[in-house]
Design a protein around this motif. Structure first.
Motif: not given
Length: 107
Positions: A6-9, A70-76, A1-2, A44-46
């Motif tokens: 990193r790739d997604t970021a 602000s923050e949000a939880v989103v599916p990768l 996941m990490r 960050a992983p949830t």
């Protein structure tokens, strides 16, 4: 996941800002800094397997970061375009919170 974060970021950083720095902070979150716009985004992983917590905030004078605005939880699995849209909304919220209020208006 990490590694996936990193790739997604890295992909998000290219969509959000021409100038950016991507790094991992002390607790393992991946941070994208846009010094020229004085904003940051962290991923960050949830507890969920396919979810990421995206947080946005300001960079203060001297280079320190203010707490997240602000923050949000989103599916990768939503894809980079959808994640970028969420990031832009969170960044806009952080910018609105940082803007001085007009005289005579309550915030």
């Amino acid at each position: 996941m990490r590694a996936e974060l990193r790739d997604t970021a890295g992909a998000l950083a290219k969509l959000l800002w021409r100038e950016h720095i991507v790094y991992r902070d002390r607790v393992g979150h991946v941070v994208i800094r846009g010094e020229h716009v004085q904003r940051w985004i962290s991923l960050a992983p949830t507890g969920g397997r396919d979810e990421v917590l995206i947080r946005a905030g300001r960079i203060l004078d001297g280079g320190t970061t203010a707490p997240a605005r602000s923050e949000a939880v989103v599916p990768l699995s939503a894809g980079t375009g959808a994640l970028a849209a969420v990031c832009r909304r969170l960044l806009a919220d952080a910018a609105a919170d940082a803007a001085p209020s007009a005289p005579g208006r309550a915030r």
